[in-house]
Design a protein around this motif. Structure first.
Motif, mmCIF file in Angstrom:
data_model
loop_
_atom_site.group_PDB
_atom_site.id
_atom_site.type_symbol
_atom_site.label_atom_id
_atom_site.label_comp_id
_atom_site.label_asym_id
_atom_site.label_seq_id
_atom_site.Cartn_x
_atom_site.Cartn_y
_atom_site.Cartn_z
ATOM 1 N N UNK A 264 0.970 -1.297 -0.127
ATOM 2 C CA UNK A 264 -0.233 0.121 -0.303
ATOM 3 C C UNK A 264 1.041 0.943 -0.223
ATOM 4 N N UNK A 265 0.106 2.449 -1.032
ATOM 5 C CA UNK A 265 1.243 3.476 -0.904
ATOM 6 C C UNK A 265 0.494 4.065 -1.032
ATOM 7 N N UNK A 266 -0.071 5.126 0.584
ATOM 8 C CA UNK A 266 -1.478 5.786 0.961
ATOM 9 C C UNK A 266 -0.980 6.765 1.820
ATOM 10 N N UNK A 267 -1.486 7.768 1.665
ATOM 11 C CA UNK A 267 -1.305 9.022 2.618
ATOM 12 C C UNK A 267 -3.125 9.314 3.002
ATOM 13 N N UNK A 268 -3.086 9.539 4.559
ATOM 14 C CA UNK A 268 -4.829 9.949 4.811
ATOM 15 C C UNK A 268 -4.722 10.625 5.382
ATOM 16 N N UNK A 269 -4.914 11.678 5.467
ATOM 17 C CA UNK A 269 -5.579 13.172 6.543
ATOM 18 C C UNK A 269 -6.829 13.304 7.315
ATOM 19 N N UNK B 257 -4.786 13.704 12.474
ATOM 20 C CA UNK B 257 -4.704 12.443 12.732
ATOM 21 C C UNK B 257 -3.576 11.614 10.418
ATOM 22 N N UNK B 258 -2.897 11.965 10.851
ATOM 23 C CA UNK B 258 -2.368 11.367 9.329
ATOM 24 C C UNK B 258 -1.767 10.186 9.220
ATOM 25 N N UNK B 259 -1.890 9.274 8.571
ATOM 26 C CA UNK B 259 -1.362 7.530 8.106
ATOM 27 C C UNK B 259 -1.031 7.747 7.066
ATOM 28 N N UNK B 260 -0.461 7.018 7.477
ATOM 29 C CA UNK B 260 0.674 6.769 6.364
ATOM 30 C C UNK B 260 1.594 5.253 5.826
ATOM 31 N N UNK B 261 1.152 5.230 4.339
ATOM 32 C CA UNK B 261 1.550 3.630 3.815
ATOM 33 C C UNK B 261 2.496 3.557 3.224
ATOM 34 N N UNK B 262 3.685 2.938 3.058
ATOM 35 C CA UNK B 262 4.457 2.705 2.521
ATOM 36 C C UNK B 262 5.324 1.824 2.584
ATOM 37 N N UNK C 67 0.905 15.496 -0.738
ATOM 38 C CA UNK C 67 1.149 15.198 -1.598
ATOM 39 C C UNK C 67 2.580 15.330 -1.741
ATOM 40 N N UNK C 68 3.380 16.361 -0.633
ATOM 41 C CA UNK C 68 5.063 16.036 0.089
ATOM 42 C C UNK C 68 5.203 13.673 0.558
ATOM 43 N N UNK C 69 4.887 14.140 1.256
ATOM 44 C CA UNK C 69 4.337 12.077 1.794
ATOM 45 C C UNK C 69 3.996 11.544 1.145
ATOM 46 N N UNK C 70 3.594 12.002 -0.039
ATOM 47 C CA UNK C 70 3.569 10.105 -0.709
ATOM 48 C C UNK C 70 4.431 9.971 -1.856
ATOM 49 N N UNK C 71 5.158 11.417 -2.089
ATOM 50 C CA UNK C 71 6.545 11.717 -2.859
ATOM 51 C C UNK C 71 7.379 10.636 -1.920
ATOM 52 N N UNK C 72 7.810 10.962 -0.570
ATOM 53 C CA UNK C 72 8.399 10.567 -0.416
ATOM 54 C C UNK C 72 8.271 9.076 -0.151
#
Length: 280
Positions: free
Chosen positions: A190-195, A205-210, A268-273
């Protein structure tokens, strides 16, 4: 790790502020009070600890945190202190410090520089500004617990928080060393970011899946700091090279992140990372 993993799968992190948690915290508070029954100062401090912190640890661990905090109260105003423990299959690092901007980013960066992989983490800030972070780590190199230079790790962390150690530059210099072998394709990554501003009354809450990659946690946490976001809570877990990070953040003025334009910039920035290390 498995407790964190189960909590993530049950989506309990997003609903932390529940009546069940409150009842559980009340029971845990009573158990901790019994462990520190002969110490009025610790019993008083216990009453101020957040419910989500209490439900994240055993009563014995909470009592230990309180005792270490009082024992090292003077040093904690000047230094970040690490207390490592060997566990079965991993090592546990307890970090105590006063709250500082970008502290978690520096910790994650220094751990990567010292060749540690973070399996799971619980990050909390007490009402008095004390940071209590517990990270489960494994060494990338084949080292035994007593072969690790824990003093050097603590010294580098303190240099980093005092701007005498360039974490970003050091990590950049290690990039070639990180890529020691061909990357394996990870199925269903999974590659996603949820605010999320709905699940918590107080925090965004910021969820990051990478993909789990050396230095990824540093990049993510440093980016949040660069956007002026303070991390007050965090849950981090790694499962089969899938990194799952959940950050409870506030802006520096103590407010949620509600501006749509800035939300999109953060996302967008977190998704790029996390996309940079996507396996082809």
């Amino acid at each position: 790790f498995f407790k964190t993993k189960s909590c993530l799968e049950a989506a309990c992190l997003a609903g932390a502020e529940t009546e069940d948690e409150g009842r559980g915290a009340s029971w845990l508070r009573q158990r901790v009070a019994e462990l520190v029954a002969d110490d009025e100062q610790l019993r008083n401090q216990l009453q101020d600890l957040p419910d989500d912190y209490l439900t994240g640890f055993t009563p014995e661990s909470v009592a230990r945190h309180l005792q270490l905090h009082r024992k090292h109260a003077g040093r904690l105003q000047q230094r970040v202190l690490l207390f490592p423990e060997a566990r079965r299959g991993y090592w546990s690092l307890l970090m105590l410090s006063k709250d500082r901007a970008g502290l978690l980013a520096k910790l994650c960066g220094v751990l990567a520089i010292h060749n540690f992989s973070v399996l799971a983490a619980q990050i909390f800030t007490w009402p008095d500004g004390t940071v209590v972070d517990v990270l489960d780590v494994q060494p990338i190199a084949e080292l035994k617990f007593d072969e690790q230079n824990w003093q050097a790790l603590e010294e580098d962390l303190n240099k980093a928080v005092n701007y005498r150690f360039d974490v970003g530059l050091k990590l950049h210099g290690k990039k070639q060393g990180f890529g020691l072998g061909p990357k394996r394709k990870i199925q269903q990554l999974q590659l996603k970011v949820v605010l999320d501003n709905e699940s918590s009354r107080k925090y965004t809450i910021i969820e990051v899946y990478g993909a789990d990659a050396p230095g990824a946690l540093y990049q993510l946490t440093q980016t949040l700091s660069d956007f002026g976001l303070d991390i007050h809570r965090a849950k981090i877990a790694t499962e089969v090279e899938q990194l799952i990070d959940i950050f409870y953040v506030l802006q520096r003025d103590g407010s949620k992140l509600v501006d749509p334009e800035q939300q999109e910039m953060v996302r967008t920035t977190l998704l790029k990372i996390i996309g940079m290390d996507e396996i082809e």
